[in-house]
Design a protein around this motif. Structure first.
Motif, mmCIF file in Angstrom:
data_model
loop_
_atom_site.group_PDB
_atom_site.id
_atom_site.type_symbol
_atom_site.label_atom_id
_atom_site.label_comp_id
_atom_site.label_asym_id
_atom_site.label_seq_id
_atom_site.Cartn_x
_atom_site.Cartn_y
_atom_site.Cartn_z
ATOM 1 N N MET A 1 0.671 -1.299 0.101
ATOM 2 C CA MET A 1 -0.028 0.020 0.018
ATOM 3 C C MET A 1 0.804 1.346 -0.001
ATOM 4 S SD MET A 1 -3.281 0.693 2.226
ATOM 5 C CE MET A 1 -3.887 2.215 2.758
ATOM 6 N N ALA A 2 2.044 1.233 0.589
ATOM 7 C CA ALA A 2 2.893 2.391 0.803
ATOM 8 C C ALA A 2 3.456 2.816 -0.669
ATOM 9 C CB ALA A 2 3.902 2.106 1.731
ATOM 10 N N MET A 3 3.661 1.597 -1.413
ATOM 11 C CA MET A 3 4.291 2.077 -2.884
ATOM 12 C C MET A 3 3.313 2.343 -3.539
ATOM 13 S SD MET A 3 7.161 -1.036 -3.627
ATOM 14 C CE MET A 3 6.104 -2.623 -3.367
ATOM 15 N N GLY A 4 2.088 2.058 -3.360
ATOM 16 C CA GLY A 4 0.800 2.493 -4.288
ATOM 17 C C GLY A 4 0.633 3.873 -4.067
ATOM 18 N N LEU A 5 0.499 4.417 -2.731
ATOM 19 C CA LEU A 5 0.300 5.860 -2.421
ATOM 20 C C LEU A 5 1.501 6.741 -2.813
ATOM 21 C CD1 LEU A 5 -1.384 8.035 -1.225
ATOM 22 C CD2 LEU A 5 -0.469 7.545 1.073
ATOM 23 N N ALA A 6 2.705 6.174 -2.818
ATOM 24 C CA ALA A 6 3.940 6.918 -3.141
ATOM 25 C C ALA A 6 4.051 7.030 -4.571
ATOM 26 C CB ALA A 6 5.077 6.120 -2.528
ATOM 27 N N SER A 7 3.519 5.883 -5.194
ATOM 28 C CA SER A 7 3.628 5.869 -6.710
ATOM 29 C C SER A 7 2.363 7.086 -7.317
ATOM 30 C CB SER A 7 2.950 4.876 -7.341
ATOM 31 O OG SER A 7 4.040 3.674 -7.215
ATOM 32 N N ILE A 8 1.265 7.107 -6.817
ATOM 33 C CA ILE A 8 0.385 8.161 -7.095
ATOM 34 C C ILE A 8 1.193 9.749 -6.896
ATOM 35 C CG2 ILE A 8 -1.762 9.332 -6.537
ATOM 36 C CD1 ILE A 8 -2.918 6.589 -5.863
ATOM 37 N N LEU A 9 1.719 9.877 -5.639
ATOM 38 C CA LEU A 9 2.272 11.005 -5.583
ATOM 39 C C LEU A 9 3.502 11.420 -6.598
ATOM 40 C CD1 LEU A 9 2.191 10.921 -1.673
ATOM 41 C CD2 LEU A 9 0.968 12.586 -2.953
ATOM 42 N N PHE A 10 4.243 10.461 -6.984
ATOM 43 C CA PHE A 10 5.102 10.562 -7.846
ATOM 44 C C PHE A 10 4.819 10.874 -9.117
ATOM 45 C CE2 PHE A 10 8.070 8.075 -4.719
ATOM 46 C CZ PHE A 10 8.840 9.353 -4.407
ATOM 47 N N LEU A 11 3.414 10.352 -9.632
ATOM 48 C CA LEU A 11 2.935 10.690 -10.790
ATOM 49 C C LEU A 11 2.499 12.183 -11.112
ATOM 50 C CD1 LEU A 11 0.670 7.634 -11.694
ATOM 51 C CD2 LEU A 11 2.498 8.554 -12.975
ATOM 52 N N PHE A 12 2.049 12.672 -9.930
ATOM 53 C CA PHE A 12 2.055 14.224 -9.874
ATOM 54 C C PHE A 12 3.214 14.779 -9.996
ATOM 55 C CE2 PHE A 12 -2.195 12.946 -7.563
ATOM 56 C CZ PHE A 12 -3.050 13.551 -8.572
ATOM 57 N N ALA A 13 4.301 14.537 -9.362
ATOM 58 C CA ALA A 13 5.560 14.911 -9.414
ATOM 59 C C ALA A 13 6.119 14.828 -10.873
ATOM 60 C CB ALA A 13 6.492 14.292 -8.369
ATOM 61 N N ILE A 14 5.821 13.802 -11.209
ATOM 62 C CA ILE A 14 6.230 13.674 -12.635
ATOM 63 C C ILE A 14 5.500 14.593 -13.688
ATOM 64 C CG2 ILE A 14 6.233 12.017 -14.761
ATOM 65 C CD1 ILE A 14 7.049 9.851 -12.662
ATOM 66 N N ILE A 15 4.302 14.585 -13.542
ATOM 67 C CA ILE A 15 3.570 15.422 -14.504
ATOM 68 C C ILE A 15 3.928 16.846 -14.200
ATOM 69 C CG2 ILE A 15 1.370 16.451 -14.855
ATOM 70 C CD1 ILE A 15 0.252 13.792 -14.182
ATOM 71 N N ILE A 16 4.255 17.607 -13.123
ATOM 72 C CA ILE A 16 4.685 18.902 -12.858
ATOM 73 C C ILE A 16 6.052 19.057 -13.252
ATOM 74 C CG2 ILE A 16 5.127 20.670 -11.228
ATOM 75 C CD1 ILE A 16 2.699 19.267 -9.555
ATOM 76 N N GLY A 17 7.081 17.690 -13.280
ATOM 77 C CA GLY A 17 8.369 17.883 -13.421
ATOM 78 C C GLY A 17 8.445 18.121 -15.033
ATOM 79 N N VAL A 18 7.483 17.501 -15.701
ATOM 80 C CA VAL A 18 7.774 17.526 -17.181
ATOM 81 C C VAL A 18 7.132 19.157 -17.481
ATOM 82 C CG1 VAL A 18 6.493 16.997 -19.511
ATOM 83 C CG2 VAL A 18 7.112 15.284 -17.705
ATOM 84 N N MET A 19 6.203 19.498 -16.834
ATOM 85 C CA MET A 19 6.107 20.977 -17.077
ATOM 86 C C MET A 19 7.220 21.936 -16.802
ATOM 87 S SD MET A 19 1.895 20.849 -15.538
ATOM 88 C CE MET A 19 1.979 22.686 -15.053
ATOM 89 N N LEU A 20 7.804 21.576 -15.755
ATOM 90 C CA LEU A 20 9.137 22.475 -15.258
ATOM 91 C C LEU A 20 9.969 22.336 -16.435
ATOM 92 C CD1 LEU A 20 9.331 21.259 -11.578
ATOM 93 C CD2 LEU A 20 8.771 23.657 -12.415
ATOM 94 N N ALA A 21 10.335 21.069 -16.760
ATOM 95 C CA ALA A 21 11.152 20.948 -17.933
ATOM 96 C C ALA A 21 10.973 21.828 -19.022
ATOM 97 C CB ALA A 21 11.527 19.463 -18.213
ATOM 98 N N PHE A 22 9.798 21.432 -19.584
ATOM 99 C CA PHE A 22 9.262 22.387 -20.949
ATOM 100 C C PHE A 22 9.537 23.849 -20.665
ATOM 101 C CE2 PHE A 22 7.269 18.627 -22.296
ATOM 102 C CZ PHE A 22 7.907 18.424 -23.577
ATOM 103 N N ALA A 23 9.133 24.431 -19.321
ATOM 104 C CA ALA A 23 9.272 25.738 -18.949
ATOM 105 C C ALA A 23 10.730 26.286 -18.906
ATOM 106 C CB ALA A 23 8.664 25.991 -17.595
#
Length: 123
Positions: free
Chosen positions: A1-23
């Motif tokens: 369960m810990a890896m699942g919740l962490a994965s969801i949070l990391f998905l949000f971080a990845i989406i924002i990270g891609v936005m940061l990279a393009f910026a």
């Protein structure tokens, strides 16, 4: 369960990270600070959940390796923030790439361990 919740949070971080990279790519300015803080907040929360899981529940070896890679990516993110962004200096594009690639590999290792992909071939 810990890896699942962490994965969801990391998905949000990845989406924002891609936005940061393009910026940052192709521009003479750093990304907006509000995105940087959201990216860091999601990544830190996910990382803390993984550390809790590793310390008290135990994670597979693949996930532990992913946690180490995410720690290295976090160190790179802190360097980008404190050495460049806070001093109003441009973040080097290669550093953005290295940070993103290491973090993505760490995330994929955690996802691999969480989905137990290695054991599904034995069925």
């Amino acid at each position: 369960m810990a890896m699942g919740l962490a994965s969801i949070l990391f998905l949000f971080a990845i989406i924002i990270g891609v936005m940061l990279a393009f910026a940052r790519f192709g521009k003479d300015r750093n990304p907006p600070p509000v995105l940087v803080w959201w990216h860091g907040a999601f990544a830190i929360l996910g990382f803390l959940i993984l550390l809790f899981g590793a310390a008290f529940v135990g994670l597979p070896a693949t996930a532990n390796t992913g946690v180490v890679l995410l720690a290295l990516a976090a160190l790179g993110g802190l360097i980008m923030h404190f050495k460049y962004d806070r001093k109003r200096a441009l973040i080097p594009v290669p550093m953005v790439w290295v940070h993103g690639v290491i973090a993505l590999i760490g995330f994929l290792m955690i996802l691999y361990a969480m989905l137990n992909i290695a054991d599904t071939t034995q069925i």
